[in-house]
Every structure is written in C-alpha cells, then in structure tokens.
Design an enzyme around this catalytic site. Structure first.
Site, PDB file in Angstrom:
ATOM      1  N   ASP A  51     -13.218   5.196   0.960  1.00  0.00           N
ATOM      2  CA  ASP A  51     -11.782   5.194   1.240  1.00  0.00           C
ATOM      3  C   ASP A  51     -11.236   6.617   1.219  1.00  0.00           C
ATOM      4  O   ASP A  51     -11.003   7.188   0.160  1.00  0.00           O
ATOM      5  CB  ASP A  51     -11.090   4.307   0.177  1.00  0.00           C
ATOM      6  CG  ASP A  51      -9.571   4.221   0.393  1.00  0.00           C
ATOM      7  OD1 ASP A  51      -9.042   4.904   1.293  1.00  0.00           O
ATOM      8  OD2 ASP A  51      -8.929   3.474  -0.359  1.00  0.00           O
ATOM      9  N   LYS A  58       2.880  11.285  -3.229  1.00  0.00           N
ATOM     10  CA  LYS A  58       1.863  10.641  -4.065  1.00  0.00           C
ATOM     11  C   LYS A  58       0.977  11.668  -4.779  1.00  0.00           C
ATOM     12  O   LYS A  58       0.473  11.420  -5.859  1.00  0.00           O
ATOM     13  CB  LYS A  58       1.006   9.741  -3.172  1.00  0.00           C
ATOM     14  CG  LYS A  58       0.050   8.823  -3.903  1.00  0.00           C
ATOM     15  CD  LYS A  58      -0.608   7.885  -2.906  1.00  0.00           C
ATOM     16  CE  LYS A  58      -1.610   6.964  -3.543  1.00  0.00           C
ATOM     17  NZ  LYS A  58      -2.175   6.042  -2.536  1.00  0.00           N
ATOM     18  N   ASP A  61       0.874  -1.172   0.000  1.00  0.00           N
ATOM     19  CA  ASP A  61       0.000   0.000   0.000  1.00  0.00           C
ATOM     20  C   ASP A  61       0.913   1.225   0.000  1.00  0.00           C
ATOM     21  O   ASP A  61       1.491   1.568   1.027  1.00  0.00           O
ATOM     22  CB  ASP A  61      -0.909  -0.035   1.233  1.00  0.00           C
ATOM     23  CG  ASP A  61      -1.772   1.220   1.359  1.00  0.00           C
ATOM     24  OD1 ASP A  61      -1.683   2.106   0.485  1.00  0.00           O
ATOM     25  OD2 ASP A  61      -2.537   1.299   2.338  1.00  0.00           O
ATOM     26  N   GLU A  89      -7.195   0.500  -4.561  1.00  0.00           N
ATOM     27  CA  GLU A  89      -7.204   0.418  -3.096  1.00  0.00           C
ATOM     28  C   GLU A  89      -8.542  -0.067  -2.531  1.00  0.00           C
ATOM     29  O   GLU A  89      -8.573  -0.981  -1.708  1.00  0.00           O
ATOM     30  CB  GLU A  89      -6.791   1.767  -2.492  1.00  0.00           C
ATOM     31  CG  GLU A  89      -5.287   2.008  -2.669  1.00  0.00           C
ATOM     32  CD  GLU A  89      -4.880   3.467  -2.540  1.00  0.00           C
ATOM     33  OE1 GLU A  89      -5.712   4.301  -2.136  1.00  0.00           O
ATOM     34  OE2 GLU A  89      -3.708   3.765  -2.844  1.00  0.00           O
TER      35      GLU A  89
END
Lengths: 173, 621
Positions: B206, B87, B25, B184
């Site tokens: 999420d 990210k 992850d 994800e």
C-alpha cells in the site's frame, strides 16, 4: 474462575497438542469474544470482551510455541524453570553453544548469510529433538526437573536463533 | 413485555433496523467515504459526481473554510492558508517533519504535535483533518438520508499511537462516532478477499500519497489474520513529486523560488508523474512569478532512475515483514496493490520482480480501502452480513519503557495480535520513596531518544517503606484500535491505588472540548444543551444494547436479577426524558454497573458455545 490456557481452548493439559486444533479453536473463541463483536454493546460487555480477547491472544501465543508451552505447563504444575537464575548446563551443551557462537561471529564478519542460514537450520534440528524429549519428559515420564532443564536449553537456542535472524536482517539491509 | 415499552418513547431504533454506517479513507492526497447498500460496498459521490475528495483545506478571509477541489485550486494562489497532505503532520512534532524548508506553511512548534499558523488562527492538524471528515460526513448523510450511527476510519498500519489518537480525535471533532480505527491494508484485504473468495497468504502493498504500508495476511474462511506489518509513515507518492520537482530545479539551475512557485511546480511534477503512467514522455512547462520560463521534458527512464531509491525504500520494510511472519516469497499466494502511487509502472515492475509474480490490480487502488472499511463498518454497526467476518490485526511498533541509561526495555513486541496487555512490576529503589516516574515509548530502536515518546507519568501516593518493598504493577493495554492505556496499581500492605493514564502527547481532553464548543454556534446550542444531548444519546445507546442483550439471553438471569436491571432501565429511561444531564450520566453509570454480572455470564456462555460439540477425545500430536 479463570481457566488455564489449555482449558480456554478445550485442549488437554499436556505438551503434545494438535496445533491445527489450537488454530481452529483460537479462531472460534475470537469469533465470539473479539471487541469487534461488541462495538454497540454495553460498556460492561465491551470491557469483558477486551479482557477475554486479550487472554485468548496471550493463551494462543503461549501454546503455539513449544518452549513457552512447556514453560507454561511446568508453571501450572508449580515448577519454576529458573531460566534467569539457573545457568548450569551439561558440558556437551556448553561446548555446542560455544561452537555456535564462534560460527555466528565468523559468518557475521564474513557477511556470509548462507552460513547463518545453515546455522539456523542446525538449530531448528536441535530444537526439534528437544521437543521430542519434552514430550517424553512431560507427557510420559512426568519428569518435571528434566523438562525444566530442556526448557532452559531451548530458551538458549531460541535466543540464539533470534540473534542470528537479527544479524541476517542487518546484513541484508 | 415491559422492556420494549422502555425502548419506545423517543427511541427510534428498533433492534433490527438497518444502521447507517460508513467507511472513511482519510488519505494524504484524497479522501473517500463508502457504505454498504443492498449488500454491495459502494463509494459515495458528491453532487458533481466526484468519488474522491482532495484532502486539501483552504482557510478564507471571511472565516469560511473550503475543502476539496475548490481548496485544491487555491494551493498555488494562497499556499500558506491552503493545507495540503495534512495527514503527514498528524501526531508529529516539528522535528519529525523532514522537509519543513520545502513546505509553504508557518509551523508552530508546539509540544507533542506541530500546529499551523493560518489566517483563521493557529490550527492543529487534528482540526484541519476534522474539516475533511465533516465534508465526508455531510456527503454521506445527504446521500443516505439520515444521521450516521458510526464510521470506520482507516489509518496506515504503520501509524503509531500518537498518529492513531490524533485521527480518532479528528473524527470526534467532526461529530463522528468511531466504530473502529482500521488499518488501511487490512481494509483493502477485506474488500479484495471477499470479492475474490481468496484463501491463503496475501501481501498488501500500500503506497499512498504520504505513507507506505506492507501487511502480510492469512485469509481463511472469513478470518483475516495479520501475520506481520511494516512500513514507513513518511514515504509516499508525494516524495516522487518532490523528486521530480528537485530534478526540474537542478536541470533549470534556478535560484531558490517562492512558496507560490513551489506549490505550482509541485503540482506540475505530480501531473508529469501521472502522465508517465501511460506515456513515455511528459513535458513540464511553466512561467514563474519571476518571469522565468520552465520548459523541460521528462522521460519515463529518467523518472525510474530518479526515484529508484524511493522504490527500494519500500522493499526493505517488505523484507522485514516477511521475516517477522516467518515466511518466504514462495509462501505468498498473491500481492494486492493499494494506493494511487501503485499505478506507477516502475513500482509494479519492482514488486513483480521481488515476488516473482504479477501483482493483483483488479480493484481500483484509490477506492479499495474505503470499500473495505465500509464492509467492516456494516458488520460493526450490527448489520451482520451473511459472511462472518473476523479481523485479527497487530500492533505495528513495539511498546517499551525507559530504563537506566536511556535504554528501552520492550514490553509489548511489534506484530502482537490485538488486543494485547502486559503487566510489569516495579519497585522503589530508595527508602521512603513515595513517587516514581514512568516513560512509555514506541519504536524498535534501543535508545529512548530514537523512539517515539508516548507518555510520561508520575505514580504518586506510594506508601513510604523500605527500598524494594513496594510492589507496583503497571498494566499496558492496547485495544483493538491499536491505542494504549496504562493502569497502575500499588499492591502492598493493603494500600491499593488504581489510576488510568492516557498518553500525554497531542491534544488534551480540555482542548478537544473547547474546540468542540467553538465549532458550534453558541447562539444555537449552548454548552449545557450539548451536554444534555450527549447524555441522552449515551442513555439511548445503553438501553438499546441492554434490550438487545436481554432479548437474546435473559435466561441467564434469575427473576430478581432481571427485575433489578429492569428497574434501573426504567429509572434511566425516565431521567433521559428530563433535562438533568448529571443525573442521566449517574444513572448510566449505575445501570452499567448493574449489568456487569450479566455481561460476564453472556461472554462465558459464548465461549462455551464456541467449542460445544467438539470431540475432545480425538486430540493427538
């Protein structure tokens, strides 16, 4: 030899199909051919897997929806549904279209989501009746030109339904 | 038989040996690595017992790089060289980053993807991410005691092609074999669904450090089918921190503050946010480098008010996803919360109100994605578990082409199940035209300028003919990683050109190669040695794959066909012992080509097998 979409899922080549069976067979086929099953295989197998999985997805989407299923069935029989070129519609259907368009505009101007929902419901009813008619024309009477006209009507209704859905989306945001 | 002998010299992996595979992850705030051990998915810890690795990279003066907690400790001291939340820059241009002014970095506006000026030189977000992945790879290899066969890396479902490609490049740079890029929320659904033996339609909400995803999945007998996904790839827990930070500045009426103080106050803001999960009030105290003293109390009602618009920003994509799936709230069996930011009580409450049910929080929201990714990595690596798991995911954003007047014509609609392909025919509009340009974009808006530009390419070598006579078929294929490739074929008058175009943003193949080379000490491994090693690994993989296929299905080949493949295998195995990497690559190509018919027969046989035993006479409407 590529199989047609019906054959790929082991279904009879006809309009009325068992949608649960389609679901089940789609999953079975994907369980066998999906690229996830071939991550460590040879490049030749990985490529073939992607092609077959792509075809299975395409076939599933085409058969799942009544309009595209009928259009595809007619294509197999060599009939072009002429949805772009042939815009001639029976007068009663044209009248209905115009009424719907007006109702959509009115509801949109008033921001009336309930009225739009009601219109969607009416169109679903109309589509349902046309699906019955398609079943008769395609599976029982083999009347392809009548079926092509019904597909043109349905394609119109589908377009209008997606317009309404977009309008609702806009109003709700 | 002869085949097993081929596989033996120098080829350690027997076909049924357990392969070391991990799920990673790669998060905005924290990253994790997990694996399946004795049938259980487990997060791997570092030597200090930490499961989380803060996604922070610090470039030091002596060309060293620190990653994780050590780097995190530097973020207020050396903010310009300490990259946090990288990210958010993956696959993004400078103009895509909303709050450049608030960030302490020196951005370099490079075409395609932005870069960062650090004391170690100009760094691409791909390189920064690779540093994080290298640490996780080393952690996993140490903990598992061997080289990894491959990794599943998770990405936000709403990541576009550029962001996905950047992630895959980062993994490659870190020396990882990517088995799959996995969304994800889908990874979370796998961990959740298998744990709870769930059936029905579930929503995965999420909210991570920097991205928001909503996915709607139908779970049925081991099949995880994504019905629709939506989200915001620039919305996350970080935004809540910034909101608190701005509130502090407003309340204290401070003049503009420097980078170090900004970083420090953002950290204080995050601590206050986390404190308010279990407390009614948080005190924020700090002494700035100017000597100004901050001492202010934030209560949870104020926080809820401050961040209300951020919470409602998550509900709009949620509504859209439901609409795309053709479902209402009453159809939803459960809502799974993923991502550290979903610990905030105001989020849980908003989600509970929206869906009319309490969200499911029985798995650690920080770990559930990595745990699911590990389960899928285990399956993909060939360590087939008992349950037959199948994930059917979708493309999050539509792909389209630029047409007249800067408008977009959709080619592949969003939420199409992957893999998906569409062919589109083009023709020339001028007599004698020999080239045409094609512009591929991604997004839902009508104007090209409002969508993400993925690739611009020229089709050349069209035979000159009258306007409208040429027929060029362009095929757009999106693979199971959600990555696009484009093939063009000119198919008139016997002339057939076939080209493959890869998207043109971000890093070029050459740039990646030179980064890969730079990352190795040239004294130890030179370019040729590296090329040889890669060719040998590829040869070994191919041989192993064919051995496994032959063991299962050699009956599909006649004696001559089998002999032909076997002799090519022997040839490759022999070459692989040598040092001529070009010859090895050529033999790989030849052998792969020799197995194409075998591959086709094997696939067709499995399709037939899938529907065997079905009674086809009972089908009725």
């Amino acid at each position: 030899m590529l199989k047609n979409h019906f054959e790929l899922f082991g279904l009879p080549v006809r309009f009325a199909i068992d949608l649960d069976m389609l679901d089940q067979h789609f999953r079975k086929i994907q369980s066998e051919v999906h690229p996830d099953r071939f991550v460590t295989s040879t490049p030749a197998e990985r490529l073939r897997s992607m092609q077959l999985a792509t075809q299975a997805n395409e076939a599933y989407q085409t058969l799942k929806h009544a309009t595209s299923r009928a259009r595809y069935l007619l294509k197999i029989r060599g009939i072009d549904t002429q949805e772009e070129s042939n815009t001639a519609m029976p007068p009663d259907f044209l009248m209905l279209q115009m009424e719907w368009r007006e109702a959509i505009e009115e509801a949109e101007d008033a921001g009336d989501v309930d009225a739009l929902d009601h219109l969607l419901h009416q169109m679903r009813q109309q589509a349902k009746a046309l699906h019955e008619a398609l079943h008769v024309a395609l599976d029982e009477q083999q009347d392809d030109s009548a079926a092509a006209e019904i597909v043109r009507k349905l394609s119109f209704i589908d377009k209008m339904r997606s317009d309404i859905e977009q309008t609702i989306a806009k109003l709700e945001d | 038989m002869a085949l097993l002998q081929i596989a033996e010299p120098g080829m350690s992996a027997a076909p049924h040996q357990h392969k070391l595979a991990v799920g990673i992850d790669l998060g905005t705030t924290n990253s994790l690595v997990a694996t399946v051990r004795s049938g259980m998915s487990t997060v791997l810890h570092d030597e200090q017992g930490h499961a989380l690795l803060p996604s922070v990279v610090h470039y030091l003066t002596d060309e060293q790089v620190e990653v994780g907690y050590k780097a995190q400790a530097q973020q207020s001291i050396d903010p310009q060289n300490t990259i946090v939340s990288v990210k958010r820059f993956m696959g993004r241009g400078l103009k895509d980053i909303a709050d450049v002014g608030h960030l302490p970095y020196h951005f370099v506006d490079t075409p395609g993807m932005v870069q960062l000026q650090t004391r170690a030189g100009i760094k691409s977000p791909v390189e920064v991410s690779a540093e994080i992945l290298k640490v996780l790879k080393a952690r996993a290899e140490k903990s598992l005691g061997g080289e990894l066969a491959g990794a599943v890396i998770t990405v936000p479902a709403y990541f576009d092609d550029a962001q996905r490609q950047a992630t895959k490049d980062a993994a490659r740079l870190a020396g990882l074999t990517v088995l799959r890029l996995l969304n994800e929320p889908t990874a979370a659904a796998v961990a959740y669904g298998l744990d709870n033996a769930s059936e029905g339609v579930y929503v995965i909400y999420d909210l991570g450090g920097g991205t928001f995803d909503i996915s709607i999945l139908r779970l049925s007998k081991g099949v995880f089918e994504v019905l629709a996904t939506n989200g915001d790839s620039a919305l996350g827990g970080d935004d809540f921190d910034r909101r608190i930070f701005c509130w502090v500045l407003e309340q204290t009426k401070l003049p503009p503050i420097n980078d170090k103080d900004t970083r420090m106050l953002l950290t204080k803001a995050r601590e206050a946010k986390e404190w308010l999960t279990d407390h009614a009030e948080a005190r924020i105290t700090s002494v700035l480098s100017t000597g100004d003293v901050i001492d202010i109390t934030l209560d949870s009602d104020t926080l809820t008010g401050l961040t209300q618009h951020l919470v409602s920003k998550t509900l709009s994509p949620t509504r859209k996803a439901l609409r795309d799936a053709g479902l209402g709230i009453e159809d939803i069996k459960g809502v799974v919360m993923v991502g550290g930011a979903t610990r905030m009580p105001q989020i849980r409450q908003a989600v509970a109100e929206f869906f009319g049910q309490a969200p499911l929080t029985n798995l650690d929201p920080d770990k559930v994605v990595a745990l699911g990714a590990a389960i899928q990595a285990n399956v993909l690596a060939g360590n087939r578990s008992e349950e037959d798991l199948l994930l059917l995911d979708v493309i999050p954003l539509s792909l389209g082409l630029e047409t007249m007047g800067g408008l977009v014509e959709k080619v592949i609609p969003r939420n199409s199940t992957l893999p998906v392909a569409r062919a589109q025919d083009f023709t020339t509009f001028k007599d004698g035209q020999t080239a045409m340009s094609i512009h591929v974009v991604q997004g839902e808006r009508e104007l090209v300028s409002d969508c993400r530009s993925l690739a611009r390419f020229e089709l050349r070598g069209i035979p000159p003919m009258a306007a409208g006579a040429a027929r060029i078929r362009v095929t757009f294929q999106v693979d199971a990683d959600g990555l696009l490739s484009v093939t063009a074929r000119e198919q008139t008058s016997g002339v057939e050109a076939n080209i493959v175009v890869k998207p043109s943003y971000g890093l070029s193949e050459d740039e990646i190669t030179s980064m890969l080379q730079a990352s190795f000490n040239s004294a130890e491994i030179d370019k040729q040695a590296r090329a040889l090693r890669e060719a040998q690994v590829d040869a070994q993989r191919l041989l192993e794959a064919i051995v496994a296929a032959l063991q299962k299905d050699s009956a599909l080949l006649d004696a001559d066909e089998l002999k032909a493949i076997e002799s090519q295998m022997l040839a490759l195995a022999e070459l692989a012992q040598g040092t001529d990497s070009q010859a090895i690559l050529k033999a790989i190509d030849t052998l792969n080509h020799a197995t194409e018919t075998f591959a086709a027969r094997r696939m067709d046989a499995s399709v037939k097998q899938a529907l065997a035993g079905q009674n086809l006479n009972t089908l009725e409407f």
